[in-house]
Design a protein around this motif. Structure first.
Motif, PDB file in Angstrom:
ATOM      1  N   ASN A 172      23.954   2.305  13.588  1.00  0.00           N
ATOM      2  CA  ASN A 172      24.702   1.800  12.471  1.00  0.00           C
ATOM      3  C   ASN A 172      25.906   2.653  12.390  1.00  0.00           C
ATOM      4  OD1 ASN A 172      22.771   0.010  11.813  1.00  0.00           O
ATOM      5  ND2 ASN A 172      21.695   1.485  10.598  1.00  0.00           N
ATOM      6  N   GLU A 173      26.017   3.831  12.765  1.00  0.00           N
ATOM      7  CA  GLU A 173      27.268   4.551  12.583  1.00  0.00           C
ATOM      8  C   GLU A 173      27.963   4.900  14.047  1.00  0.00           C
ATOM      9  OE1 GLU A 173      27.015   7.920   9.918  1.00  0.00           O
ATOM     10  OE2 GLU A 173      25.955   6.921   8.386  1.00  0.00           O
ATOM     11  N   ALA A 174      27.368   4.163  14.998  1.00  0.00           N
ATOM     12  CA  ALA A 174      28.249   4.703  16.282  1.00  0.00           C
ATOM     13  C   ALA A 174      29.549   4.606  16.326  1.00  0.00           C
ATOM     14  CB  ALA A 174      27.560   3.531  17.341  1.00  0.00           C
ATOM     15  N   ASN A 175      30.546   3.482  15.757  1.00  0.00           N
ATOM     16  CA  ASN A 175      31.582   3.520  15.609  1.00  0.00           C
ATOM     17  C   ASN A 175      32.579   4.739  15.007  1.00  0.00           C
ATOM     18  OD1 ASN A 175      30.879   2.309  13.350  1.00  0.00           O
ATOM     19  ND2 ASN A 175      32.149   0.435  13.535  1.00  0.00           N
ATOM     20  N   VAL A 176      31.734   5.212  13.952  1.00  0.00           N
ATOM     21  CA  VAL A 176      32.032   6.227  13.131  1.00  0.00           C
ATOM     22  C   VAL A 176      31.962   7.535  14.109  1.00  0.00           C
ATOM     23  CG1 VAL A 176      31.918   7.848  11.109  1.00  0.00           C
ATOM     24  CG2 VAL A 176      31.703   5.280  10.903  1.00  0.00           C
ATOM     25  N   ILE A 177      30.973   7.886  14.720  1.00  0.00           N
ATOM     26  CA  ILE A 177      30.550   8.769  15.523  1.00  0.00           C
ATOM     27  C   ILE A 177      31.596   8.753  16.737  1.00  0.00           C
ATOM     28  CG2 ILE A 177      29.212   9.920  16.964  1.00  0.00           C
ATOM     29  CD1 ILE A 177      26.855   8.534  15.282  1.00  0.00           C
ATOM     30  N   GLY A 178      32.043   7.821  17.240  1.00  0.00           N
ATOM     31  CA  GLY A 178      33.056   7.488  18.651  1.00  0.00           C
ATOM     32  C   GLY A 178      34.213   8.055  17.807  1.00  0.00           C
ATOM     33  N   THR A 179      34.787   7.655  16.567  1.00  0.00           N
ATOM     34  CA  THR A 179      35.965   8.144  16.091  1.00  0.00           C
ATOM     35  C   THR A 179      36.058   9.582  15.869  1.00  0.00           C
ATOM     36  OG1 THR A 179      36.178   5.933  15.105  1.00  0.00           O
ATOM     37  CG2 THR A 179      37.627   7.634  13.946  1.00  0.00           C
ATOM     38  N   LEU A 180      34.984  10.202  15.281  1.00  0.00           N
ATOM     39  CA  LEU A 180      34.976  11.561  15.149  1.00  0.00           C
ATOM     40  C   LEU A 180      34.824  12.379  16.379  1.00  0.00           C
ATOM     41  CD1 LEU A 180      32.055  11.563  12.445  1.00  0.00           C
ATOM     42  CD2 LEU A 180      34.383  12.421  11.944  1.00  0.00           C
ATOM     43  N   ARG A 181      34.223  11.792  17.534  1.00  0.00           N
ATOM     44  CA  ARG A 181      34.543  12.508  18.759  1.00  0.00           C
ATOM     45  C   ARG A 181      35.989  12.726  19.230  1.00  0.00           C
ATOM     46  NH1 ARG A 181      30.320  11.901  22.523  1.00  0.00           N
ATOM     47  NH2 ARG A 181      31.711  12.709  23.879  1.00  0.00           N
ATOM     48  N   ALA A 182      36.558  11.200  19.010  1.00  0.00           N
ATOM     49  CA  ALA A 182      37.848  11.229  19.495  1.00  0.00           C
ATOM     50  C   ALA A 182      38.722  11.962  18.767  1.00  0.00           C
ATOM     51  CB  ALA A 182      38.258   9.691  19.184  1.00  0.00           C
ATOM     52  N   LEU A 213      24.119  11.129  21.800  1.00  0.00           N
ATOM     53  CA  LEU A 213      25.514  11.452  21.412  1.00  0.00           C
ATOM     54  C   LEU A 213      26.333  11.933  22.934  1.00  0.00           C
ATOM     55  CD1 LEU A 213      25.298  13.425  18.307  1.00  0.00           C
ATOM     56  CD2 LEU A 213      25.590  10.995  18.520  1.00  0.00           C
ATOM     57  N   SER A 214      25.668  11.993  23.897  1.00  0.00           N
ATOM     58  CA  SER A 214      26.365  12.437  25.131  1.00  0.00           C
ATOM     59  C   SER A 214      27.049  11.237  25.740  1.00  0.00           C
ATOM     60  CB  SER A 214      25.593  12.940  26.190  1.00  0.00           C
ATOM     61  OG  SER A 214      24.364  12.140  26.349  1.00  0.00           O
ATOM     62  N   LEU A 215      26.896   9.924  25.322  1.00  0.00           N
ATOM     63  CA  LEU A 215      27.513   8.826  25.527  1.00  0.00           C
ATOM     64  C   LEU A 215      29.001   9.032  25.368  1.00  0.00           C
ATOM     65  CD1 LEU A 215      25.186   6.180  23.998  1.00  0.00           C
ATOM     66  CD2 LEU A 215      25.309   6.654  26.294  1.00  0.00           C
ATOM     67  N   SER A 216      29.756   8.204  26.157  1.00  0.00           N
ATOM     68  CA  SER A 216      31.347   8.218  26.234  1.00  0.00           C
ATOM     69  C   SER A 216      31.865   7.851  24.876  1.00  0.00           C
ATOM     70  CB  SER A 216      31.892   7.553  27.192  1.00  0.00           C
ATOM     71  OG  SER A 216      31.618   6.015  26.910  1.00  0.00           O
ATOM     72  N   VAL A 217      32.969   8.255  24.152  1.00  0.00           N
ATOM     73  CA  VAL A 217      33.834   7.890  23.126  1.00  0.00           C
ATOM     74  C   VAL A 217      33.711   6.357  23.150  1.00  0.00           C
ATOM     75  CG1 VAL A 217      35.799   8.082  21.615  1.00  0.00           C
ATOM     76  CG2 VAL A 217      34.871  10.115  22.903  1.00  0.00           C
ATOM     77  N   LEU A 218      34.409   5.764  24.144  1.00  0.00           N
ATOM     78  CA  LEU A 218      34.495   4.506  24.149  1.00  0.00           C
ATOM     79  C   LEU A 218      33.264   3.445  24.003  1.00  0.00           C
ATOM     80  CD1 LEU A 218      36.577   2.112  24.628  1.00  0.00           C
ATOM     81  CD2 LEU A 218      36.293   2.212  27.004  1.00  0.00           C
ATOM     82  N   LYS A 219      32.219   3.978  24.371  1.00  0.00           N
ATOM     83  CA  LYS A 219      30.770   3.161  24.406  1.00  0.00           C
ATOM     84  C   LYS A 219      30.521   3.388  22.946  1.00  0.00           C
ATOM     85  CE  LYS A 219      28.306   2.918  28.386  1.00  0.00           C
ATOM     86  NZ  LYS A 219      26.878   2.754  29.241  1.00  0.00           N
ATOM     87  N   LEU A 220      30.622   4.536  22.259  1.00  0.00           N
ATOM     88  CA  LEU A 220      30.219   4.471  20.793  1.00  0.00           C
ATOM     89  C   LEU A 220      30.979   3.712  20.002  1.00  0.00           C
ATOM     90  CD1 LEU A 220      29.901   8.553  20.728  1.00  0.00           C
ATOM     91  CD2 LEU A 220      28.033   6.972  20.469  1.00  0.00           C
ATOM     92  N   ILE A 221      32.418   3.739  20.290  1.00  0.00           N
ATOM     93  CA  ILE A 221      33.270   3.023  19.202  1.00  0.00           C
ATOM     94  C   ILE A 221      33.004   1.385  19.204  1.00  0.00           C
ATOM     95  CG2 ILE A 221      35.644   2.047  19.087  1.00  0.00           C
ATOM     96  CD1 ILE A 221      36.525   4.907  19.754  1.00  0.00           C
ATOM     97  N   LYS A 222      32.416   1.214  20.794  1.00  0.00           N
ATOM     98  CA  LYS A 222      32.075  -0.352  21.303  1.00  0.00           C
ATOM     99  C   LYS A 222      30.481  -0.569  20.639  1.00  0.00           C
ATOM    100  CE  LYS A 222      34.770  -1.576  25.025  1.00  0.00           C
ATOM    101  NZ  LYS A 222      34.543  -1.901  26.335  1.00  0.00           N
ATOM    102  N   ARG A 223      29.933   0.310  19.819  1.00  0.00           N
ATOM    103  CA  ARG A 223      28.451   0.316  19.669  1.00  0.00           C
ATOM    104  C   ARG A 223      27.448  -0.052  20.688  1.00  0.00           C
ATOM    105  NH1 ARG A 223      28.013  -0.300  13.846  1.00  0.00           N
ATOM    106  NH2 ARG A 223      26.007  -1.657  14.289  1.00  0.00           N
ATOM    107  N   ASP A 224      27.837   0.348  21.845  1.00  0.00           N
ATOM    108  CA  ASP A 224      27.232   0.158  23.199  1.00  0.00           C
ATOM    109  C   ASP A 224      26.408   1.596  23.501  1.00  0.00           C
ATOM    110  OD1 ASP A 224      25.787  -0.597  25.565  1.00  0.00           O
ATOM    111  OD2 ASP A 224      27.903  -0.474  26.718  1.00  0.00           O
TER     112      ASP A 224
END
Length: 762
Positions: free
Chosen positions: A273-283, A367-378
């Motif tokens: 549910n928060e994948a895009n938020v996590i991706g943004t935080l990683r970025a 959480l070891s997925l790439s930032v782009l995948k997290l932002i895309k919720r993939d």
């Protein structure tokens, strides 16, 4: 303060309902286990200390006549002998063994009231009094006034005979009177029992006991000889406490692991549910370690608080509750609560470490997925797979439900495992009382005879001097002849020691060819084993069983000729003449007991060693019912609560995970009821299928556990025969419990708003 830290209280408040449920389940599990460990460790220490505190015997032996001065002197070369003679009185529905007060050996612990000071007073065993509804001030047999409840240190488990398959605190008890009252008891009913203590510390208890046995045999004939390490009345309690601890520890860790996986499913849903938020935080610069710490914080805080609250409750309320379960089974001396480091480690440190490891591995993987995948919720590590093809002829709603099941397969697998384990506990809790009652009903119709009389046989009958043996046999037969209708048989007690099992007494019956009670084929060299022997140890026709003498190294290899349908005990049947000649080494006309459908009244009591009737046969089931009845009710409650909590948490996760989809179908015009048909019905189908599949599996999972428990924990056997009504009860309990969860989840669907679909537009 880090902005992420501010989110932790908000996350806990947002998911307060699921965290409350998890908190209550963990607190319940840990408090029960902590209370058990503290009570078990405290009582086990008191039990181990009692050997010195109460000066418990190193063994005892019984003789037909009292020892004279010369005999005592010759026996007492390396030991000190103490007179522990007693009288047994048969009351209206039980039997009590009366001793005079002990001051030097096997001392008595006064738990309530006082010891007998005057004539006509008696202090009796606390558990026996409780089971027979006796109070201080009552009169026992209308003769002795009860003035106290005590625990005899050498009777922590109330075994009437050391060869009994189970102790019996309902039909058998012990008590102490003062010396003057004891001396007034009937001398003809006196049982001459002598305890011994070694004068020096010994290294090999068995060798010392064997050496002493030789010395005693040179001085007198023995009726019984029981070294302490073989005395079930003393040792059974300690060994049972140790085995119970291992079972509760296993239950604790299984519960913790299941809860950890529930947490993992919940966290995975949160990350989804928060994948895009996590991706943004990683970025923006947050590291994986910081995010792992953040998402582990809420469940770790709940787990830590649960462990602390559980331990506090364990040391207070549940410690007393668990101790009462032991006091309902055993005649234990008083104990003091001790601080248990091991209990703290097992209920707090180890569960926390398990939670940390499982959460860390699961979060690290996500959480070891790439930032782009997290932002895309993939969140998939592999290439996206095509959806499972479902034929078009399948109705739309059915295909929709199947998609829901495929999308949440991980959660449904955890639900199945949780149901499997919860139903295993429930089956044991429901089946054991049912098996006990069924065993008692079966034994009413399948006893060998209503009464089995085992006679006291003089040892001179088995003398190597044939003339002396024959004279003794003729004299013995005149004393025990009866004019009543009864059938003679021979019997002896041998020992069976199977690999991984407790050593067990096996009664070998010798019946004559025209027996009215036992119908076996007397041709051939083999023996028949009881159905209990067959079921417990797995021996079948053509196999060879090995039995050995109780106090000798002599063994007998007996070929199994067949299985005799007798569930009453682990025993062997063979031709009477063969038993007399091959094992007992006596004359063919020798016998040692009677089988009868009516009580035999014309044989003197002093010539009767044991009477085996319905009460004797059902002793094991009666005591298990009394000891474990309350525990089974507690276990039923635990299993149903665990069943409900696991399904509630995971079905809640599924609904929250599909919150946006539910919102969209509401926008499209579907009602709450129709949405529930899609999402709740999908879970309902999985739960119902899990219950149906798990119930037959439970039988095959529980059977080896039950057999192992019977082998290692007790003598005798209760057939593993579960009534079909038990499975029906399991199904009904499961469906009713899930119905409560479904109602709660329906309310959750009602609260999903149509605006939810607009929150995550991509």
């Amino acid at each position: 303060m880090s902005p992420l830290m501010k989110r932790i209280p908000r996350e806990i408040r947002k998911g307060w309902s699921k965290y409350i449920v998890i908190f209550l389940l963990l607190v319940g599990t840990i408090s029960l286990c902590s209370g058990f460990f503290v009570a078990d460790e405290s009582m086990l220490k008191a039990y181990n200390d009692s050997f010195d505190k109460y000066n418990i015997e190193d063994g005892h032996f019984m003789t037909k006549n009292p020892l004279n001065v010369a005999q005592r002197k010759n026996i007492s070369r390396n030991v000190t002998i103490y007179d522990l003679s007693y009288v047994e009185r048969t009351l209206s529905s039980s039997k009590i063994r009366i001793f005079k007060q002990r001051h030097t050996i096997n001392k008595v612990d006064v738990l309530e009231g006082r010891l007998a000071r005057k004539e006509g007073e008696i202090a009796i065993d606390r558990l026996y009094a409780k089971n027979n509804h006796l109070s201080i001030g009552n009169y026992l047999d209308n003769k002795w006034k009860i003035v106290g409840f005590v625990a005899l240190s050498d009777y922590s488990a109330l075994f009437e005979n050391n060869s009994d398959s189970m102790f019996d605190a309902i039909k058998f008890g012990v008590g102490v009177v003062n010396e003057k009252t004891f001396n007034q008891l009937t001398r003809s009913q006196m049982k001459y029992c002598y305890a011994w203590k070694y004068n020096k510390k010994i290294k090999d208890e068995k060798k010392a006991a064997d050496d002493l046995l030789k010395v005693i045999n040179e001085e007198t004939s023995l009726d019984d000889y029981v070294p302490r390490y073989q005395n079930q009345a003393i040792t059974f309690t300690g060994s049972d406490m140790g085995s119970d601890r291992a079972m509760v520890m296993m239950l604790l860790y299984i519960m913790i692991i299941i809860m950890a996986f529930v947490f993992v499913v919940m966290i995975s849903d949160t990350i989804m549910n928060e994948a895009n938020v996590i991706g943004t935080l990683r970025a923006t610069g947050y590291t994986i370690k910081e995010l792992i710490f953040h998402y582990m914080s809420a469940p770790m805080i709940v787990t830590l608080i649960s462990c602390l609250v559980g331990n506090i409750l364990g040391y207070t309320y549940f410690k007393t509750l668990m101790a009462s379960l032991y006091y309902n089974s055993y005649s234990l001396t008083s104990y003091k609560t001790i601080w248990s480091i091991s209990a703290l480690v097992e209920t707090t440190v180890v569960p926390l470490i398990l939670m940390i490891v499982i959460h860390y591995v699961a979060l690290r993987r996500k959480l070891s997925l790439s930032v782009l995948k997290l932002i895309k919720r993939d969140l998939s590590k592999s290439k996206r797979k095509h959806a499972v093809y479902l034929p078009q002829h399948i109705p739309f709603f059915t295909r929709f439900r199947m998609r829901i099941i495929f999308q949440n397969i991980g959660s449904y697998i955890v639900i199945f495992v949780g149901i499997l384990f919860a139903n295993l506990l429930l089956l044991f809790a429901l089946a054991l009382p049912d098996m006990i009652h069924n065993y008692q009903d079966v034994m009413k119709s399948q006893m060998i005879a209503d009464y089995q009389y085992i006679l006291k046989v003089p040892s001179s009958i088995q003398s190597e001097d044939k003339l002396k043996s024959m004279i003794s046999l003729l004299s013995y037969q005149r004393e025990v002849e009866t004019d009543q209708e009864a059938e003679k048989f021979s019997a002896c007690s041998l020992k069976a020691k199977e690999s991984g099992a407790k050593e067990e007494d096996v009664m070998v019956y010798g019946v004559h060819k025209k027996s009215r009670y036992v119908n076996i084929d007397h041709h051939g060299d083999g023996v028949y084993i009881s159905s209990s022997y067959h079921e417990k140890y797995g021996y079948d026709k053509g196999d060879t069983i090995i039995l050995h003498e109780p106090y000798e190294k002599k063994t007998y290899k007996l070929k199994v000729q067949g299985i005799y349908n007798y569930p009453g005990s682990v025993c062997v049947f063979m031709d009477q003449e063969k038993l007399n000649e091959d094992i007992l080494k006596t004359e063919s006309q020798y016998f040692s007991g009677y089988l009868s459908d009516k009580p035999i009244t014309d044989i003197k009591k002093e010539n009767i060693a044991t009477i085996i009737d319905f009460d004797t046969i059902t002793k094991i089931s009666r005591q298990l019912d009394a000891s474990m009845g309350k525990m089974m009710s507690v276990e039923q409650g635990i299993s149903l609560v665990m069943f409900m909590v696991i399904i509630y948490l995971l079905s809640k996760v599924i609904i929250e995970k599909n919150g946006q989809s539910i919102s969209i179908i509401k926008i499209l015009g579907y009602s709450n009821r129709e949405a529930a048909k899609l999402y709740i019905l999908a879970t309902s189908l999985v739960v119902l299928l899990s219950i149906i599949v798990s119930i037959p599996l439970e039988y095959y999972l529980l059977k080896p556990v039950f057999i192992a428990m019977m082998k290692t924990e007790m003598s005798g056997w209760i057939p593993f025969d579960i009534n079909k009504i038990v499975y029906i009860k399991m199904f009904i309990y499961g469906v009713l419990t899930y119905t409560v969860v479904a109602i709660m989840e329906y309310r959750k669907i009602q609260r999903v708003s149509m605006s939810e679909a607009l929150k995550n537009v991509e």
